[in-house]
Design a protein around this motif. Sequence first.
Motif, mmCIF file in Angstrom:
data_model
loop_
_atom_site.group_PDB
_atom_site.id
_atom_site.type_symbol
_atom_site.label_atom_id
_atom_site.label_comp_id
_atom_site.label_asym_id
_atom_site.label_seq_id
_atom_site.Cartn_x
_atom_site.Cartn_y
_atom_site.Cartn_z
ATOM 1 N N TRP A 35 -2.840 -4.484 -3.440
ATOM 2 C CA TRP A 35 -3.377 -3.137 -3.513
ATOM 3 C C TRP A 35 -4.619 -3.164 -4.396
ATOM 4 N N PHE A 36 -5.637 -2.468 -3.942
ATOM 5 C CA PHE A 36 -6.875 -2.300 -4.683
ATOM 6 C C PHE A 36 -7.178 -0.811 -4.765
ATOM 7 N N ARG A 37 -8.043 -0.446 -5.689
ATOM 8 C CA ARG A 37 -8.499 0.943 -5.735
ATOM 9 C C ARG A 37 -9.963 0.974 -6.117
ATOM 10 N N GLN A 38 -10.615 2.036 -5.662
ATOM 11 C CA GLN A 38 -12.031 2.201 -5.962
ATOM 12 C C GLN A 38 -12.318 3.664 -6.240
ATOM 13 N N ALA A 39 -12.780 3.934 -7.450
ATOM 14 C CA ALA A 39 -13.179 5.276 -7.832
ATOM 15 C C ALA A 39 -14.640 5.490 -7.436
ATOM 16 N N PRO A 40 -15.051 6.742 -7.249
ATOM 17 C CA PRO A 40 -16.449 7.013 -6.904
ATOM 18 C C PRO A 40 -17.410 6.381 -7.900
ATOM 19 N N GLY A 41 -18.350 5.605 -7.395
ATOM 20 C CA GLY A 41 -19.329 4.955 -8.254
ATOM 21 C C GLY A 41 -18.835 3.722 -8.962
ATOM 22 N N GLY A 42 -17.568 3.341 -8.728
ATOM 23 C CA GLY A 42 -17.004 2.190 -9.418
ATOM 24 C C GLY A 42 -16.810 0.990 -8.512
ATOM 25 N N ASP A 43 -16.444 -0.121 -9.107
ATOM 26 C CA ASP A 43 -16.142 -1.327 -8.345
ATOM 27 C C ASP A 43 -14.712 -1.265 -7.817
ATOM 28 N N ARG A 44 -14.436 -2.076 -6.804
ATOM 29 C CA ARG A 44 -13.074 -2.167 -6.288
ATOM 30 C C ARG A 44 -12.236 -2.951 -7.289
ATOM 31 N N GLU A 45 -11.155 -2.357 -7.727
ATOM 32 C CA GLU A 45 -10.290 -2.920 -8.767
ATOM 33 C C GLU A 45 -8.982 -3.397 -8.166
ATOM 34 N N TRP A 46 -8.638 -4.660 -8.441
ATOM 35 C CA TRP A 46 -7.338 -5.151 -8.028
ATOM 36 C C TRP A 46 -6.277 -4.570 -8.934
ATOM 37 N N ILE A 47 -5.153 -4.079 -8.378
ATOM 38 C CA ILE A 47 -4.128 -3.487 -9.223
ATOM 39 C C ILE A 47 -2.763 -4.139 -9.059
ATOM 40 N N SER A 48 -2.458 -4.734 -7.909
ATOM 41 C CA SER A 48 -1.147 -5.326 -7.744
ATOM 42 C C SER A 48 -1.111 -6.197 -6.495
ATOM 43 N N CYS A 49 -0.169 -7.156 -6.490
ATOM 44 C CA CYS A 49 0.088 -7.892 -5.246
ATOM 45 C C CYS A 49 1.534 -8.363 -5.224
ATOM 46 N N ILE A 50 1.991 -8.618 -4.019
ATOM 47 C CA ILE A 50 3.348 -9.108 -3.808
ATOM 48 C C ILE A 50 3.274 -10.173 -2.730
ATOM 49 N N ASP A 51 3.898 -11.322 -2.998
ATOM 50 C CA ASP A 51 3.845 -12.382 -1.988
ATOM 51 C C ASP A 51 5.237 -12.609 -1.401
ATOM 52 N N THR A 52 5.437 -13.758 -0.811
ATOM 53 C CA THR A 52 6.674 -14.006 -0.077
ATOM 54 C C THR A 52 7.789 -14.579 -0.955
ATOM 55 N N ARG A 53 7.501 -14.868 -2.209
ATOM 56 C CA ARG A 53 8.528 -15.385 -3.115
ATOM 57 C C ARG A 53 9.338 -14.244 -3.705
ATOM 58 N N GLU A 54 10.526 -14.568 -4.162
ATOM 59 C CA GLU A 54 11.416 -13.533 -4.703
ATOM 60 C C GLU A 54 10.809 -12.864 -5.927
ATOM 61 N N ASP A 55 10.099 -13.627 -6.752
ATOM 62 C CA ASP A 55 9.525 -13.061 -7.977
ATOM 63 C C ASP A 55 7.998 -12.999 -7.917
ATOM 64 N N GLY A 56 7.470 -12.939 -6.754
ATOM 65 C CA GLY A 56 6.023 -13.009 -6.593
ATOM 66 C C GLY A 56 5.319 -11.671 -6.656
ATOM 67 N N THR A 57 5.359 -11.018 -7.819
ATOM 68 C CA THR A 57 4.642 -9.758 -7.995
ATOM 69 C C THR A 57 3.802 -9.824 -9.259
ATOM 70 N N TYR A 58 2.635 -9.216 -9.209
ATOM 71 C CA TYR A 58 1.735 -9.157 -10.350
ATOM 72 C C TYR A 58 1.104 -7.765 -10.406
ATOM 73 N N TYR A 59 0.735 -7.370 -11.628
ATOM 74 C CA TYR A 59 0.117 -6.071 -11.838
ATOM 75 C C TYR A 59 -1.082 -6.199 -12.765
ATOM 76 N N GLY A 60 -2.070 -5.357 -12.510
ATOM 77 C CA GLY A 60 -3.178 -5.280 -13.436
ATOM 78 C C GLY A 60 -2.769 -4.545 -14.702
ATOM 79 N N ASP A 61 -3.474 -4.792 -15.778
ATOM 80 C CA ASP A 61 -3.117 -4.200 -17.066
ATOM 81 C C ASP A 61 -3.164 -2.676 -17.031
ATOM 82 N N SER A 62 -4.036 -2.115 -16.220
ATOM 83 C CA SER A 62 -4.193 -0.659 -16.203
ATOM 84 C C SER A 62 -3.000 0.056 -15.567
ATOM 85 N N VAL A 63 -2.178 -0.663 -14.827
ATOM 86 C CA VAL A 63 -1.048 -0.012 -14.145
ATOM 87 C C VAL A 63 0.301 -0.622 -14.518
#
Length: 124
Positions: A35-63
């Motif tokens: 998942w990414f997000r982009q605010a008006p006038g801002g860059d696209r920010e990575w916020i989270s991802c999930i892969d195929t492993r059981e524990d394969g999740t990561y989050y950005g510090d802002s969320v």
Amino acid sequence: EQLVESGGDLVHTGGSLTLSCTASGFTFADYTVGWFRQAPGGDREWISCIDTREDGTYYGDSVKGRFAITRHDANSTVYLQMNNLKPEDTATYSCAAGKFYCLPQVPKALFDYWGQGTQVTVAS
């Protein structure tokens, strides 16, 4: 191949939303979804991802601690549960899919497919 986001809305500070990212046209279970997000006038920010492993999740510090990502391969959908929303979370949220394992701050170039985005607005 297609990704479609849904669930964006207008909420007030402290509210919650669940975004969905539904895939078609490829073997969803083999792919990492970010998942990414982009605010008006801002860059696209990575916020989270999930892969195929059981524990394969990561989050950005802002969320981290407020958002939770899950996947349901049976219906080719990834969900992003967003709690304690703040005005600074206002943005267009997009999902993307690629064949690799999640990493923090995963580069956008690794993703093969992108959705069009869904708008989240948090009013103070």
